[in-house]
Scaffold this active site. Structure first.
Site, mmCIF file in Angstrom:
data_model
loop_
_atom_site.group_PDB
_atom_site.id
_atom_site.type_symbol
_atom_site.label_atom_id
_atom_site.label_comp_id
_atom_site.label_asym_id
_atom_site.label_seq_id
_atom_site.Cartn_x
_atom_site.Cartn_y
_atom_site.Cartn_z
ATOM 1 N N LYS A 12 0.853 -1.193 0.000
ATOM 2 C CA LYS A 12 0.000 0.000 0.000
ATOM 3 C C LYS A 12 0.881 1.232 0.000
ATOM 4 C CE LYS A 12 0.899 1.242 4.459
ATOM 5 N NZ LYS A 12 1.623 2.481 4.856
ATOM 6 N N MET A 96 11.508 -4.758 4.008
ATOM 7 C CA MET A 96 11.149 -4.693 5.416
ATOM 8 C C MET A 96 11.231 -3.249 5.901
ATOM 9 S SD MET A 96 10.567 -7.814 6.634
ATOM 10 C CE MET A 96 10.997 -7.758 8.378
ATOM 11 N N GLY A 97 10.221 -2.812 6.655
ATOM 12 C CA GLY A 97 10.268 -1.491 7.255
ATOM 13 C C GLY A 97 10.267 -0.352 6.265
ATOM 14 N N GLY A 98 9.661 -0.565 5.092
ATOM 15 C CA GLY A 98 9.679 0.467 4.069
ATOM 16 C C GLY A 98 8.470 1.372 4.061
ATOM 17 N N GLY A 101 3.748 -1.553 4.139
ATOM 18 C CA GLY A 101 2.787 -2.442 4.796
ATOM 19 C C GLY A 101 3.019 -3.915 4.548
ATOM 20 N N GLY A 102 4.239 -4.306 4.194
ATOM 21 C CA GLY A 102 4.506 -5.692 3.825
ATOM 22 C C GLY A 102 4.148 -6.710 4.890
ATOM 23 N N SER A 104 2.121 -6.356 7.486
ATOM 24 C CA SER A 104 0.675 -6.342 7.723
ATOM 25 C C SER A 104 -0.075 -7.030 6.596
ATOM 26 C CB SER A 104 0.181 -4.892 7.866
ATOM 27 O OG SER A 104 0.730 -4.278 9.013
ATOM 28 N N SER A 105 0.371 -6.798 5.359
ATOM 29 C CA SER A 105 -0.272 -7.433 4.218
ATOM 30 C C SER A 105 -0.065 -8.941 4.243
ATOM 31 C CB SER A 105 0.261 -6.849 2.913
ATOM 32 O OG SER A 105 -0.436 -7.366 1.807
ATOM 33 N N ASP A 137 -2.453 -1.617 10.461
ATOM 34 C CA ASP A 137 -2.599 -1.627 9.011
ATOM 35 C C ASP A 137 -3.203 -2.928 8.476
ATOM 36 O OD1 ASP A 137 -1.530 0.879 8.883
ATOM 37 O OD2 ASP A 137 0.380 0.282 8.005
#
Length: 290
Positions: A12, A96-98, A101-102, A104-105, A137
Site C-alpha cells: 500500500k 522490510m520497514g519500508g 505495509g509488507g 501487515s499485508s 494496518d
C-alpha cells in the site's frame, strides 16, 4: 483440501497522512488515504492435517514464532477452533520497514487465505477485527479495498482513487517508526478534514505529516525525496523509508525509474482500488452478485 495455493500480499501507499491528535493510550489519531498497489509478496499455502503451523521462509532477526505470518495463522486457528494446520512459504519482494505495509499485508493474506482454505466461513469484518490485534494496518488489507482511514488507521471507508503509475524508491536505510512518533517536533495537531475534501486531492491536503521529521533525522531520505521531486511531487509513505511519485503513464514512470535505479532500489507499481488477493478469491465478484 487443495494440494497448495499461492496468493498475493499487495503493498500500500499512504497517498496522504495527517496526524490530528494524540490519544490517551499514547497512539496517534490519523487521517490517511490507503491505496493498494500491484507490487506484491506471494505466499504459498500447503494444508496440513496435524494442526501444525510451519513457516519455511526465515526473516533475518525475527524468530519463527514472532513472525506476523505465524502469529496470524495461530490467532485464526485459536479463534476458529480449527484442528487443521498449514505450511507457509513466502516469496518476498516488499522491503522490510519500508512503509509499504509488507508485514501487515502478509498477515492479512494469511487470515483471508486460511479462512478460504480451512473453509471457516468467517466474514471480512471478523477477520479484520482479528487482524487489528496484529497491527493497525492489517484491516485495510483484510478488507482489500483502497480506503479513507481514521483512528489509528483501522476506521475504514472504501473509496475509489485515481490509478496512476508510481515510482517507488527505497533509500537503503531503515526508519524507526517509534522514534518518529516520539519526536517532539512531529506535527500532531493537523486540523481534521472531511473525507470529501481529502478526495479532492492535491496540495495542501495531500501531504505526510511525518515527512519533515523523517527528512531531518534521515538525510538519505531527504536526498531521495528532493531528487524524485524534480520529476513529480514526491512524498513519503507511512514513516518511510520508501517514498513515491505518481505518473500518468507506465512509460513515464519507467523512464524515471530507470534513472533512479542507478542510485537506489526502485520499483514501478500500478495503483489499484481492489486487492489482487480478493480478486483472486472472487470476493468482489461475489459482492456484486456475479
Amino acid at each position: 483440501m487443495i494440494a497448495s495455493l499461492t496468493l498475493p500480499a499487495p503493498a500500500k501507499l499512504n497517498r496522504m497522512l495527517h496526524i490530528v491528535g494524540r490519544r490517551e493510550d499514547g497512539y496517534h489519531s490519523l487521517q490517511t488515504l490507503f491505496q493498494i498497489i500491484d507490487l506484491c509478496d506471494h505466499i504459498t499455502f500447503t494444508p496440513r492435517h496435524d494442526g501444525e503451523i510451519h513457516l519455511t521462509s526465515e526473516v533475518s532477526g525475527v524468530d519463527h514464532d514472532d513472525n506476523l505470518i505465524v502469529r496470524a495463522a495461530r490467532l485464526l486457528q485459536q479463534y476458529s477452533g480449527s484442528h487443521l494446520g498449514i505450511t507457509l512459504d513466502v516469496e518476498k519482494r516488499l522491503p522490510m520497514g519500508g512503509g509499504l505495509g509488507g508485514g501487515s499485508s502478509n498477515a492479512a493474506t494469511v487470515l483471508v487465505g486460511l479462512n478460504h482454505i480451512w473453509q471457516l466461513g468467517l466474514s471480512l469484518n471478523a477477520l479484520a477485527e482479528l487482524g487489528l490485534q496484529l497491527g493497525a494496518d492489517v484491516p485495510v488489507f483484510v478488507h482489500g479495498h483502497t480506503a479513507w482511514a481514521e483512528g489509528v488507521g483501522e476506521q475504514l471507508t472504501p473509496v475509489t482513487l485515481d490509478a496512476p503509475w508510481f515510482v517507488i524508491i527505497h533509500p537503503g536505510i531503515s526508519v524507526s517508526t517509534p522514534s518518529v512518533f516520539q519526536d517532539p517536533q512531529l506535527t500532531r495537531d493537523s486540523r481534521p478534514i472531511t473525507m470529501a475534501r481529502a478526495l479532492q486531492g492535491g496540495a495542501p491536503e495531500w501531504r505526510n505529516d511525518c515527512e519533515a521529521v523523517v527528512k531531518k533525522r534521515y538525510p538519505p531520505i531527504a536526498e531521495a525525496l528532493d531528487w524524485l521531486g524534480q520529476y513529480a511531487p514526491s512524498r513519503l509513505t507511512g514513516t518511510g523509508a520508501c517514498l513515491f511519485a505518481a505518473f500518468q503513464t507506465q512509460q513515464a514512470a519507467q523512464a524515471i525509474a530507470h534513472l533512479s535505479a542507478k542510485r537506489w532500489p526502485t520499483w514501478v507499481a500500478h495503483g489499484l482500488n481492489t486487492s489482487p488477493l480478493h480478486d483472486d478469491l472472487g470476493y468482489f465478484t461475489k459482492a456484486l452478485g456475479r
